[in-house]
Write an enzyme that holds these catalytic residues in place. Structure first.
Site, mmCIF file in Angstrom:
data_model
loop_
_atom_site.group_PDB
_atom_site.id
_atom_site.type_symbol
_atom_site.label_atom_id
_atom_site.label_comp_id
_atom_site.label_asym_id
_atom_site.label_seq_id
_atom_site.Cartn_x
_atom_site.Cartn_y
_atom_site.Cartn_z
ATOM 1 C CE1 TYR A 273 1.511 2.373 8.843
ATOM 2 C CE2 TYR A 273 0.331 4.055 10.107
ATOM 3 C CZ TYR A 273 0.426 3.228 9.001
ATOM 4 O OH TYR A 273 -0.550 3.257 8.046
ATOM 5 N NE ARG B 265 -2.188 0.655 3.971
ATOM 6 C CZ ARG B 265 -1.492 1.322 4.909
ATOM 7 N NH1 ARG B 265 -1.034 2.531 4.667
ATOM 8 N NH2 ARG B 265 -1.253 0.779 6.082
ATOM 9 C CG HIS C 246 -5.702 2.220 6.901
ATOM 10 N ND1 HIS C 246 -5.860 0.919 6.490
ATOM 11 C CD2 HIS C 246 -6.871 2.573 7.504
ATOM 12 C CE1 HIS C 246 -7.061 0.500 6.841
ATOM 13 N NE2 HIS C 246 -7.697 1.485 7.448
HETATM 14 C C1 LIG Z 1 -14.286 -6.137 12.359
HETATM 15 C C2 LIG Z 1 -13.466 -4.880 12.228
HETATM 16 N N1 LIG Z 1 -12.520 -4.600 13.146
HETATM 17 C C3 LIG Z 1 -11.782 -3.485 13.019
HETATM 18 C C4 LIG Z 1 -12.004 -2.610 11.990
HETATM 19 C C5 LIG Z 1 -11.155 -1.340 11.857
HETATM 20 N N2 LIG Z 1 -10.250 -1.532 10.694
HETATM 21 C C6 LIG Z 1 -10.526 -0.991 9.497
HETATM 22 S S1 LIG Z 1 -9.387 -1.396 8.355
HETATM 23 C C7 LIG Z 1 -8.459 -2.250 9.470
HETATM 24 C C8 LIG Z 1 -7.171 -2.927 9.062
HETATM 25 C C9 LIG Z 1 -7.357 -3.821 7.892
HETATM 26 O O1 LIG Z 1 -6.108 -4.315 7.466
HETATM 27 P P1 LIG Z 1 -6.034 -5.355 6.287
HETATM 28 O O2 LIG Z 1 -7.044 -6.429 6.486
HETATM 29 O O3 LIG Z 1 -4.616 -5.779 6.152
HETATM 30 O O4 LIG Z 1 -6.523 -4.527 5.012
HETATM 31 P P2 LIG Z 1 -5.884 -3.219 4.372
HETATM 32 O O5 LIG Z 1 -6.494 -2.050 5.106
HETATM 33 O O6 LIG Z 1 -4.415 -3.306 4.547
HETATM 34 O O7 LIG Z 1 -6.316 -3.236 2.952
HETATM 35 C C10 LIG Z 1 -9.069 -2.235 10.720
HETATM 36 C C11 LIG Z 1 -8.520 -2.902 11.919
HETATM 37 C C12 LIG Z 1 -13.020 -2.925 11.066
HETATM 38 N N3 LIG Z 1 -13.293 -2.147 10.011
HETATM 39 N N4 LIG Z 1 -13.723 -4.074 11.203
#
Ligand SMILES: Cc1ncc(C[n+]2csc(CCOP(=O)(O)OP(=O)(O)O)c2C)c(N)n1
Length: 355
Positions: A270, A257, A261
């Site tokens: 970070y 990415r 985020h």
């Molecule tokens: C069930 C849940 N827990 C926490 C969140 C908050 N949250 C949004 S994105 C994220 C991280 C996701 O990381 P990843 O699965 O690696 O996907 P990326 O954002 O890197 O595409 C979190 C913890 C959420 N949306 N849903």
């Protein structure tokens, strides 16, 4: 009694076009000039959409937005491999999948502006709305794939999630069920190295995410997620396997990415600039451009024309999105349950939103 090894596993890693635009001809799938151009042009359109979304957010014209910069090959290479009959279950970071499937771009902008009608997927698209809860779409896709199998349909379901999503219970339940019932589902993990501020090294102690499939009794493969051709080929093979009753596949797209985020994040808190810069050199378009130029399929004028076309398209889609009449504010309350609760009825009345 000697100790015997009763199980071992291996994980393949596939790259076909490297960062310098050099291709492994033996691995190249039979793709025409037109198909290469389709990859290139779809990546540019998705990137243009993305770039404008980031600007619109900064201008307060849409809400928080999750960028796809750097991940276009994983999204577009896989999305273009599916047939129209296959069902895709994306996460919030799959705007590129929507663009590749031909989803109306103005609806995507409406969605990111906070209008849920932007995710009221038109009938002709076998797409589920973006899943904002992390990982919940994984068992949904497994269930849909199992239904396809029970009905005898020659179709597949595919689900997109991140490396963070692979730590959720939903991931394990979805993969376990799919393995046992040989559901025709493709698990597409976009390992972009970070789940907000949590690095991949703290996500799992396993060497790859792909190897997790072994525990569920099916194949996992890692692909260079910045190589659109490798992603396309791995996805096509998984689809063929799914169609012919071979069951699920886990594909780990090893990517990065490049942006924060979301627009609500500051990734400089970070991760290092050096890390980001090193991945910029590996981004998906550079290698495709070099390869296509060597083939005589790319010129500066060609790319300028594609860029211009993408800008014009995105401009007109933004106009359309912003000209759309806003939703009825009562909708916030009206569709949570099948029937309104007494409190919701009171709420509507007090606000003068009764319809
Ligand atoms: C069930 C849940 N827990 C926490 C969140 C908050 N949250 C949004 S994105 C994220 C991280 C996701 O990381 P990843 O699965 O690696 O996907 P990326 O954002 O890197 O595409 C979190 C913890 C959420 N949306 N849903």
């Amino acid at each position: 009694m000697p100790i015997k090894t009763i199980a071992t596993f291996e994980v393949k890693s596939i790259q076909i076009i490297n960062e310098k635009g050099e291709a492994d001809e033996g691995l190249l799938p039979p793709l025409s000039e037109g198909e290469f151009k389709r990859f290139f042009e779809t990546i540019i359109l998705a990137r243009t959409f993305n770039h404008r979304a980031l600007s619109l957010q900064r201008e307060g014209r849409i809400g928080t937005y999750a960028s796809i910069w750097g991940q276009e090959a994983s999204q577009i290479g896989s999305a273009l491999a599916f047939g129209d009959g296959d069902w895709l279950f994306p996460s919030f970071r799959e705007s590129g999948v929507f663009v590749a499937r031909g989803y109306p771009i103005w609806m995507l902008y409406r969605y990111w502006a906070g209008d849920e009608r932007g995710m009221q997927v038109p009938e002709e698209f076998n797409l589920f709305p973006m899943s904002v809860p992390v990982g919940t779409q994984i068992p949904h896709a497994t269930g849909a794939a199992w239904a396809m199998k029970l009905k005898g349909d020659r179709k597949a379901a595919a689900v997109y999630f991140g490396d963070g999503g692979s730590s959720k219970g939903d991931f394990h339940e979805g993969l376990n069920f799919a393995g046992v019932f040989k559901a025709p589902v493709i698990f597409l993990c976009q390992n972009n190295q970070w789940a907000i501020s949590v690095p991949r090294s703290r996500q799992t102690a396993a060497e790859t995410i792909a190897q997790k499939a072994a525990a569920y009794g099916f194949e996992g493969v890692q692909v260079d997620g910045n190589d659109v051709v490798a992603v396309y080929k791995a996805t096509k093979e998984a689809i063929q396997k799914a169609y012919s009753g071979g069951g699920p596949t886990l594909i780990e797209c090893f990517t990065y990415r490049l942006d924060d985020h979301t627009t609500a994040d500051d990734s400089s808190r970070y991760r290092s600039d050096e890390e980001v810069e090193s991945w910029k050199a590996k981004e998906p378009l550079i290698r495709l451009r070099i390869y296509m130029e060597k083939k005589g399929w790319w010129s500066k004028e060609y790319e300028e024309g594609i860029n211009r076309g993408a800008q014009e398209k995105v401009d007109s889609e933004i106009k359309k999105a912003e000209a759309y009449a806003p939703p009825d504010p009562a909708d916030i309350i009206k569709y949570t349950y099948a029937e309104l609760t007494p409190r919701q009825r009171r709420d509507l009345k007090e606000r003068g939103w009764q319809s």
